[in-house]
Enzyme design. Structure first.
Site, PDB file in Angstrom:
ATOM      1  N   HIS A   1       0.842  -1.207   0.000  1.00  0.00           N
ATOM      2  CA  HIS A   1       0.000   0.000   0.000  1.00  0.00           C
ATOM      3  C   HIS A   1       0.874   1.252   0.000  1.00  0.00           C
ATOM      4  O   HIS A   1       0.591   2.233  -0.682  1.00  0.00           O
ATOM      5  CB  HIS A   1      -0.866   0.062   1.261  1.00  0.00           C
ATOM      6  CG  HIS A   1      -1.923  -0.980   1.351  1.00  0.00           C
ATOM      7  ND1 HIS A   1      -1.897  -1.998   2.277  1.00  0.00           N
ATOM      8  CD2 HIS A   1      -3.059  -1.159   0.629  1.00  0.00           C
ATOM      9  CE1 HIS A   1      -2.968  -2.751   2.140  1.00  0.00           C
ATOM     10  NE2 HIS A   1      -3.691  -2.276   1.148  1.00  0.00           N
TER      11      HIS A   1
ATOM     12  N   MET B   1       2.597  -9.291  -1.177  1.00  0.00           N
ATOM     13  CA  MET B   1       2.096  -8.695   0.066  1.00  0.00           C
ATOM     14  C   MET B   1       0.580  -8.583   0.027  1.00  0.00           C
ATOM     15  O   MET B   1       0.006  -8.189  -0.994  1.00  0.00           O
ATOM     16  CB  MET B   1       2.722  -7.329   0.268  1.00  0.00           C
ATOM     17  CG  MET B   1       4.162  -7.459   0.662  1.00  0.00           C
ATOM     18  SD  MET B   1       4.778  -5.933   1.355  1.00  0.00           S
ATOM     19  CE  MET B   1       6.506  -6.361   1.465  1.00  0.00           C
TER      20      MET B   1
ATOM     21  N   GLN C   1      -9.203  -6.958 -10.706  1.00  0.00           N
ATOM     22  CA  GLN C   1      -9.831  -5.776 -10.110  1.00  0.00           C
ATOM     23  C   GLN C   1      -9.411  -4.519 -10.868  1.00  0.00           C
ATOM     24  O   GLN C   1     -10.224  -3.648 -11.160  1.00  0.00           O
ATOM     25  CB  GLN C   1      -9.443  -5.654  -8.639  1.00  0.00           C
ATOM     26  CG  GLN C   1      -9.827  -4.316  -8.023  1.00  0.00           C
ATOM     27  CD  GLN C   1      -9.636  -4.262  -6.526  1.00  0.00           C
ATOM     28  OE1 GLN C   1     -10.431  -4.773  -5.785  1.00  0.00           O
ATOM     29  NE2 GLN C   1      -8.570  -3.596  -6.070  1.00  0.00           N
TER      30      GLN C   1
HETATM   31  O1  PAF Z   1      -8.248  -3.588  -3.252  1.00  0.00           O
HETATM   32  C1  PAF Z   1      -8.901  -3.235  -2.250  1.00  0.00           C
HETATM   33  O2  PAF Z   1      -8.379  -3.068  -1.155  1.00  0.00           O
HETATM   34  C2  PAF Z   1     -10.411  -3.029  -2.378  1.00  0.00           C
HETATM   35  O3  PAF Z   1     -10.964  -3.939  -3.270  1.00  0.00           O
HETATM   36  C3  PAF Z   1     -10.794  -1.585  -2.760  1.00  0.00           C
HETATM   37  C4  PAF Z   1     -10.278  -1.211  -4.127  1.00  0.00           C
HETATM   38  C5  PAF Z   1     -10.270  -0.616  -1.709  1.00  0.00           C
HETATM   39  C6  PAF Z   1     -12.317  -1.442  -2.795  1.00  0.00           C
HETATM   40  O4  PAF Z   1     -12.899  -1.723  -1.569  1.00  0.00           O
END
Ligand code: PAF
Length: 284
Positions: A37, A186, A155
């Site tokens: 992240h 991770m 996604q």
């Molecule tokens: O990848 C994620 O953490 C989630 O799918 C997201 C994009 C924050 C949507 O809730």
């Protein structure tokens, strides 16, 4: 750094920035932040004047109530990490404000075929839940750019399709998967692996790399060869205690089944290890 859970306050702070001609980059998360992240946030910082990070465990995208219940929530640690990173705004909406009529009443977005293959087939409704929450977040924050990890490869495709379908006017940036030293991608879910499972988990990446080498070493490869490589990888993973949902070699742009190696490919994997479901992918 401001931490705001109120939707109207968040939206008006972002509007204030836009009114001054300042740009916004956005990293949506479900919290339990790790170095992957933080690499997205670093990228976001290089792209705009202000960085907004959202932390919201979105109930709509969980097809399994137990998985939602057990999803790790570490808000205090997360905000400490974000303060170190000079994030401007952490948006932490509450589910009842986000979905005031209840989750079951939310009209979810259907983006068609991309949402029903692979992860979509294993987790019905998952991508509708992701698309619905991300659209809502984009409408509140109205970022110029949003950064997502490639670990969630499908996604990322769904989000790109979302911004092509709706007038959201945001640029989508994908960032390479961040890995532990032993190759494990991770993920917040890694925290829930037992010591023994954690030791086994890098086998996922080893299988991905070994399929990639086999593809690169073949001159004339066809669908039957791809299927055989997928089958062998599933067998290898099963032999060391994984329960594979899929190992799939697909065309990168469409996720369709390849007939040869003329176009770029991606190998995607989803497995269960004990109670934990892990996904990963590698490009060829
Ligand atoms: O990848 C994620 O953490 C989630 O799918 C997201 C994009 C924050 C949507 O809730």
């Amino acid at each position: 750094m401001q931490i705001i859970s109120d939707i109207k306050k968040t939206s008006s702070l972002c509007q204030k920035w836009r009114d001054k001609g300042e740009s916004i980059s956005f990293v949506p998360t479900m919290g339990c932040l790790h170095a992957g992240h933080l690499s997205l946030i670093k990228k976001a910082q290089s792209l705009a004047d202000h960085v907004v990070v959202s932390i919201f465990v979105n109930p709509l995208q969980f097809d399994n109530a137990d998985d939602l219940l057990k999803y790790p929530v570490t808000l205090d640690e997360d905000t400490l990490k974000l303060a170190d990173f000079n994030v401007d705004l952490v948006f932490t909406p509450k589910a009842n404000a986000f979905y005031p009529d209840g989750e079951n009443q939310v009209k979810q977005i259907d983006l068609g075929s991309i949402t029903v293959l692979l992860e979509g087939a294993q987790r019905p409704g998952h991508f509708a839940g992701v698309a619905t929450v991300v659209k809502h977040l984009f409408e509140i924050i109205r970022p110029n750019v949003a950064v997502f990890g490639e670990k969630d490869f499908q996604q990322l495709m769904v989000i790109k399709q979302l911004v092509e379908t709706f007038p959201l006017d945001v640029e989508i940036i994908g960032m390479p998967t961040f890995r532990e030293q032993d190759g494990l991608a991770m993920s917040s879910r890694n925290l829930r692996l037992s010591e023994n499972e954690r030791k086994k988990a890098p086998a996922i990446y080893q299988q991905l790399k070994s399929i990639k080498s086999a593809i690169n070493a073949s001159t004339n490869i066809d669908t039957a060869d791809f299927v055989e490589l997928e089958r062998r990888a599933c067998e290898n993973l099963t032999a060391v205690g994984f329960v594979p949902d899929y190992v799939a070699i697909r065309e990168t742009d469409t996720l369709s089944i390849p007939e040869n190696h003329n176009n770029s490919l991606v190998i995607l994997v989803a497995v269960k290890l004990g109670q934990i479901r892990l996904i990963d992918n590698i490009r060829v």
